[in-house]
Design a protein around this motif. Structure first.
Motif, PDB file in Angstrom:
ATOM      1  N   GLY A 378     -37.645  56.762  13.887  1.00  0.00           N
ATOM      2  CA  GLY A 378     -38.635  55.354  12.857  1.00  0.00           C
ATOM      3  C   GLY A 378     -40.186  56.498  12.166  1.00  0.00           C
ATOM      4  N   ALA A 379     -39.591  57.178  12.422  1.00  0.00           N
ATOM      5  CA  ALA A 379     -41.324  58.170  11.480  1.00  0.00           C
ATOM      6  C   ALA A 379     -40.018  58.457  10.283  1.00  0.00           C
ATOM      7  N   THR A 380     -41.125  58.033   9.422  1.00  0.00           N
ATOM      8  CA  THR A 380     -40.556  58.306   7.842  1.00  0.00           C
ATOM      9  C   THR A 380     -41.003  59.593   7.608  1.00  0.00           C
ATOM     10  N   THR A 381     -41.729  60.947   8.606  1.00  0.00           N
ATOM     11  CA  THR A 381     -42.110  62.170   7.642  1.00  0.00           C
ATOM     12  C   THR A 381     -40.629  62.428   8.685  1.00  0.00           C
TER      13      THR A 381
ATOM     14  N   ARG B 165     -34.859  61.823   0.106  1.00  0.00           N
ATOM     15  CA  ARG B 165     -35.816  61.764   1.567  1.00  0.00           C
ATOM     16  C   ARG B 165     -37.611  61.758   1.164  1.00  0.00           C
ATOM     17  N   HIS B 166     -37.894  62.434  -0.090  1.00  0.00           N
ATOM     18  CA  HIS B 166     -39.012  62.680  -0.832  1.00  0.00           C
ATOM     19  C   HIS B 166     -39.549  61.004  -1.413  1.00  0.00           C
ATOM     20  N   VAL B 167     -38.773  60.969  -1.887  1.00  0.00           N
ATOM     21  CA  VAL B 167     -39.536  59.546  -2.829  1.00  0.00           C
ATOM     22  C   VAL B 167     -39.420  58.855  -1.446  1.00  0.00           C
ATOM     23  N   GLY B 168     -38.828  58.737  -0.674  1.00  0.00           N
ATOM     24  CA  GLY B 168     -39.144  57.420   0.876  1.00  0.00           C
ATOM     25  C   GLY B 168     -40.375  57.718   1.288  1.00  0.00           C
ATOM     26  N   LEU B 169     -40.387  58.859   1.896  1.00  0.00           N
ATOM     27  CA  LEU B 169     -42.398  59.418   1.827  1.00  0.00           C
ATOM     28  C   LEU B 169     -43.036  59.074   0.756  1.00  0.00           C
ATOM     29  N   LEU B 170     -43.106  59.066  -0.183  1.00  0.00           N
ATOM     30  CA  LEU B 170     -44.191  59.117  -1.257  1.00  0.00           C
ATOM     31  C   LEU B 170     -43.869  57.397  -1.169  1.00  0.00           C
ATOM     32  N   ALA B 171     -42.817  56.500  -0.776  1.00  0.00           N
ATOM     33  CA  ALA B 171     -42.934  54.772  -1.160  1.00  0.00           C
ATOM     34  C   ALA B 171     -44.054  54.600   0.235  1.00  0.00           C
ATOM     35  N   ALA B 172     -43.576  54.884   1.391  1.00  0.00           N
ATOM     36  CA  ALA B 172     -44.205  55.099   2.761  1.00  0.00           C
ATOM     37  C   ALA B 172     -45.592  55.230   2.474  1.00  0.00           C
ATOM     38  N   LEU B 173     -46.142  56.175   1.466  1.00  0.00           N
ATOM     39  CA  LEU B 173     -47.612  56.629   1.450  1.00  0.00           C
ATOM     40  C   LEU B 173     -47.887  55.652   0.068  1.00  0.00           C
ATOM     41  N   GLY B 174     -47.638  54.778  -0.542  1.00  0.00           N
ATOM     42  CA  GLY B 174     -48.002  53.676  -1.223  1.00  0.00           C
ATOM     43  C   GLY B 174     -47.756  53.990  -2.837  1.00  0.00           C
ATOM     44  N   ARG B 175     -47.428  55.417  -3.239  1.00  0.00           N
ATOM     45  CA  ARG B 175     -47.900  56.179  -4.173  1.00  0.00           C
ATOM     46  C   ARG B 175     -46.993  55.788  -5.161  1.00  0.00           C
ATOM     47  N   GLU B 176     -47.429  55.387  -6.352  1.00  0.00           N
ATOM     48  CA  GLU B 176     -46.921  54.023  -7.273  1.00  0.00           C
ATOM     49  C   GLU B 176     -46.172  55.153  -8.209  1.00  0.00           C
ATOM     50  N   ARG B 177     -47.154  56.282  -8.556  1.00  0.00           N
ATOM     51  CA  ARG B 177     -46.417  57.690  -9.416  1.00  0.00           C
ATOM     52  C   ARG B 177     -47.228  58.490  -8.994  1.00  0.00           C
ATOM     53  N   VAL B 178     -46.344  59.484  -9.866  1.00  0.00           N
ATOM     54  CA  VAL B 178     -45.996  60.885  -8.888  1.00  0.00           C
ATOM     55  C   VAL B 178     -46.567  62.328  -9.889  1.00  0.00           C
ATOM     56  N   PRO B 179     -47.530  62.619  -9.167  1.00  0.00           N
ATOM     57  CA  PRO B 179     -46.840  64.079 -10.346  1.00  0.00           C
ATOM     58  C   PRO B 179     -45.635  65.058 -10.394  1.00  0.00           C
ATOM     59  N   VAL B 180     -45.441  65.561 -11.864  1.00  0.00           N
ATOM     60  CA  VAL B 180     -44.810  66.065 -11.927  1.00  0.00           C
ATOM     61  C   VAL B 180     -44.076  66.808 -12.343  1.00  0.00           C
ATOM     62  N   ARG B 181     -44.018  68.580 -12.506  1.00  0.00           N
ATOM     63  CA  ARG B 181     -43.695  69.396 -13.590  1.00  0.00           C
ATOM     64  C   ARG B 181     -42.942  69.079 -14.600  1.00  0.00           C
ATOM     65  N   GLY B 182     -43.561  68.933 -15.639  1.00  0.00           N
ATOM     66  CA  GLY B 182     -42.989  68.794 -17.138  1.00  0.00           C
ATOM     67  C   GLY B 182     -41.847  69.696 -17.476  1.00  0.00           C
TER      68      GLY B 182
END
Lengths: 619, 619
Positions: A378-381, B165-182
């Motif tokens: 259940g935990a997203t983390t 998975r990381h995209v999922g966690l960023l979504a869970a945190l409400g991130r609409e944009r993500v800072p990524v390396r160029g």
């Protein structure tokens, strides 16, 4: 609110069979060569022409008739007159005869009459003649037409995943476009009234949460080589859900729903698939993944994933991704599994096959260690605290520590090179981020020490008194000031722990070591704090949580660090100082990723402490 | 045509140092979450909010006050009146008291007053009341606000490669944009007068060839996570080459030139870099790769790669790709190397470090076998006949068969699962393509048999008489009719081998078994064929090459198969029948990829033979 029970669960194999029966297929696309990289070749490619297309010089040198050089040596060179030159990309305008030589560049057309090339290193050039100091045979330093690949020969087989090398060969054959396997269009429909999209503000009082699965599953579809379209939450209103599914089915090769954890939404989806399609599998004897629904809706293949993100991704990885790859001709990625030694035992009731989410860390001796974090699916983390799943058969209830397991990795992103476990500390966190792309699991001191003793992590962060038993000589230590965080400009009433009996207090959970420090001091200040202090009993989960409660007006005082109070612009009443240390697992001290952390500790920790109020070095 | 010798070669390490000194760097890009998959996180991400943002039901069931259930059992249930319901995504409009329960769905907000949830399975519902058959404790089946991740906690560290998975966690945190390396913009400039682009028609008489490196290196830049721009061949005219480099330098972060094998072009490039920038390294003690040029041109970092495709890609993989990854924060891919047992010994003069291109095949027992094909780095097909390079130190001149080597793979495309070696046969080729995405190396019978004896390939295809010594019981065999291929409607003069003395003949190379079959028959028909038959001495490389020579009017008769003649619409004079067979390496018979081939042989070979004129089954 009708609830459907899964009385008869299908075996996991039936889910694979049902997905195969959906008969997912793609056509062939013709893409420009520049877009072919990473795609899967749909058809065998034969060479349409000879490569090279002409007899060519393989070295810089002189084109000659080999017979003219027979017997030549340093002592007795063959002297030939230079009749001209041919550069690469140039048609020869000269013929080689028995007494002449023609200067040629690597790649140049062998001029008529010549049958060999003498490398320039074996010649001495003067004005109009060249002395050849070695004999050559016909064909020497010549690449014959078609020697690389002949017209009609097989160049690449169907199913080849096109890397840079294959793109190079296709270019060598003059291919401007390449026939590749199509990608499946997969509609990922996020269902559930409670979902909002990132960027919007969720109404927590109304139970809203961000849509995780729509994004994670979309990315997983891309990773499997297909093309996702995200259909954000349609209303759970049955008509609108039906319309959304019908629209998705009309445009996609596969419809995947995912998002809601609520049985109500799952029931509505089941009903729609039953009414407008067919159900092939509903309920699989696997954990997580029991609610998996496979069938067709509005004529299009359909998969309904479970709602929890870890469950959804585990099931996607186990059942759906292989089906997508099979349909598009992609092989299983070579990084798909990792052998590891299980460091923490895993116990489960049997009866269903289980996909146990585990993290993996290199053990410093060429192997890997796997560990199962305590957080559930259940935990997203859990998504980012683990790297894959271990399949535990239905008839097993225990995986013992020390067992060798195969971890089915969630995706192709790298396993973290370094693993830290223990207390959350902002100064150490900053250092860890500078030194590594490692994983840090915030865990209670007791849990962290036990994991350290079990050789799970590379690094342990804990109060030095807790370290004494397991690592009396930590690689570094530092002190941090803690106390009560109060509103900025707070009235002076809150001047110490005794004052907490009159206010709303925000405490920390027992998993953070500050809580233990507080309890030790409270023993002298407040009798029966669990009854005397409003809020004492409910420890908050994050080191900043009490401060944020104070900032939001939900509490009058909170437990925390001076550094946190100053960062958030809040008031602070110091209570004590705590010394933390970092211990290194001796078996892992030689890992380069661990060395980077210990090197950083030596170089950068003083600066990072100096930047943070309430932090001090400890000799 | 001045030629530059590399009199002093720098050690390979200096090339790594020079690339590091170029100080390639990228900025930070902010990308929408939907585009973040596969990118590298540029900054640490802390949770901006608690997840979940509210206390929520972790199960479908009834929200209660735990105290109301104390002591409840199947025999003596606690009966509570149902006060209402809360669905996921809904604000509770009801409060739980000691004698009431509220129906809750998984994910619903815990209604005020409640402190636990009883799972539906532990209840019996009647019209307006629910019987609770188990006691629960406060917090049971409740996920507290922030329990997943608390506001302020570290969610993801910088440098994380973002998977689903990381995209999922960023979504869970409400991130609409993500800072990524160029990504680095890399201009790949193809140089060399002789190059034409795929899609155009090369003038072979003028020595034109297709541009391979521009496309292969571009794809390799993409594979390393950067962004290639292809600058097709500027003229070698020094002014135009200068303009092209200046343009590329003004727009790119790195300029790579590659393409020409000719020393003249390399000299012009060297001069331009010397005049308009600086040379850091020119000439490296590595083979292939000696001409590697590293520096700056028009203010922009510059790398000049060697011209042969295998050399260019080997050098790119060894020196440039690691520098691109380091500059953009990408880790070395986990598939970058493969341990293997060398099956064929490799001998080289020492003195320079060598990158020996090798192919790799799974040995069926969990390991891999490596082999070095005979073709050199000048052959484009070496690109797809090998999978990576073995580094051979300068002081070594022999890698013995049986040695364990580390293969640095060229790219992340999969190593072929099955390896066949031997005679080219169109019917077997079609079958192999149906059964596998394997590699087939066309080799002379002698070479192929030796490799089979050395346990290199899984499969050997050869005339049955050659198989007798190594595999007297091939898994399958078939016969093919061969003879003279002549123009369609050819006059009757060419009625047999004796007629070849009067015409232009297109022969096959000795590496094809048909040549041996021809020689055996010629012994009785023509005396001294190497002198008597025009064209006899120059064997052509591909099984269709003689037929294509006839079709193009370059020869009057050619050696080949009836199947080829009919496919190309040419005439045919049958001379003989040859029996081929397939042998399986016994150690590899259990490989699933090999089984697919042998299964196909049983199922499909009869059809494939029936479709091809001149083919017949052999019992």
């Amino acid at each position: 609110m009708a609830r459907r029970e899964f009385r008869t669960l299908d075996p996991p194999e039936s889910a694979h069979d049902a997905l195969a029966a959906l008969d997912l297929t793609t056509g062939i696309e013709s893409v420009p060569l520049a877009d072919a990289h990473g795609r899967v070749l749909a058809e065998r490619v034969d060479a349409p022409l000879d490569v090279p297309g002409f007899d060519r010089a393989a070295m810089d040198g002189y084109a000659v008739q080999a017979a003219a050089t027979f017997g030549a040596s340093e002592a007795d060179p063959a002297t030939l007159s230079i009749a001209g030159a041919v550069r690469a990309g140039e048609a020869p305008d000269v013929t080689v005869a028995s007494e002449t030589a023609v200067q040629v560049a690597t790649g140049a057309v062998l001029p008529p009459g010549a049958d060999a090339v003498v490398p320039v290193e074996r010649t001495v050039e003067s004005e109009s003649t060249v002395e050849v100091v070695t004999g050559v045979a016909p064909g020497d330093s010549v690449t014959y037409r078609g020697a690389d690949i002949a017209a009609g020969d097989r160049a690449l087989g169907p199913g080849t995943v096109l890397g840079p090398r294959h793109v190079g060969l296709l270019a060598a054959l003059g291919r401007e476009r390449v026939p590749v396997r199509g990608r499946l269009d997969v509609a990922v429909v996020s269902t559930g009234e409670e979902l909002v999209q990132p960027g919007a503000t969720p109404d927590h009082a109304a139970g809203q949460i961000y849509d995780v699965n729509g994004h994670a599953i979309g990315a997983a579809v891309s990773a499997a080589g297909s093309r996702p379209t995200h259909v954000p939450r349609p209303s759970d209103d049955p008509d609108r859900l039906e319309d959304a599914l019908a629209d998705a089915a009309s445009e996609a090769d596969l419809v995947v729903t995912s998002g809601s954890t609520s049985a109500g939404t799952a029931d509505r989806l089941y009903g729609l698939v039953e009414d407008h399609g067919e159900v092939l599998v509903h309920g699989v004897a696997i954990k997580p993944g029991r609610p998996l629904l496979i069938g067709r809706v509005f004529g299009t293949p359909y998969v309904g994933l479970p709602g929890y993100p870890v469950s959804a991704l585990s099931v996607f990885r186990t059942f759906v991704a292989p089906a997508l790859r099979a349909a598009t001709g992609r092989p299983t990625p070579e990084t798909a599994t990792r052998e590891a030694t299980l460091a923490t035992r895993v116990r489960y009731d049997g009866g269903r096959r289980r996909l146990v989410a585990v993290g993996v860390v290199p053990d410093g001796a060429g192997g890997h260690v796997a560990y199962a974090p305590a957080k559930g699916s259940g935990a997203t983390t859990t998504l980012v605290e683990t790297d894959g799943v271990v399949v535990m058969p239905a008839e097993t209830s225990l995986l013992a520590a020390g067992e060798t397991v195969t971890v089915d990795l969630f995706d192709e992103t790298p396993v973290p090179a370094v693993l830290g476990v223990g207390d959350t500390d902002p100064a150490f966190g900053a250092l860890f981020d500078e030194a590594s792309t490692g994983r840090f699991l915030a865990r209670s001191v007791d849990d962290a020490v036990r994991w350290f003793e079990d050789d799970v992590p590379d690094l342990l962060v804990a109060p030095t008194d807790a370290l004494d038993a397991v690592a009396p000589d930590p690689v570094d230590r530092w002190a941090r000031t803690w106390g009560l965080i109060v509103p900025a400009g707070s009235p002076a009433e809150i001047d110490g722990l005794a004052a907490l009996t009159d206010v709303r207090f925000a405490n920390l959970a027992e998993s953070l070591s500050l809580r233990e420090a507080l309890d030790a001091r409270l023993a002298d200040a407040v009798e029966a704090p669990e009854r005397a202090i409003d809020g004492y009993h409910r420890g908050l989960p994050g080191i900043e949580s009490p401060a944020r409660s104070v900032a939001a007006g939900r509490a009058d005082a909170g437990l925390g660090l001076r550094a946190t109070a100053e960062r958030l612009g809040l008031g602070f009443v110091p209570i004590g100082t705590q010394t933390l240390g970092v211990a290194v697992n001796p078996d892992r001290a030689g890992k380069s990723s661990v060395e980077r952390v210990t090197d950083r500790l030596a170089d950068r920790l003083p600066d990072l402490l100096a930047e943070r109020p309430g932090y001090d070095p400890v000799e």
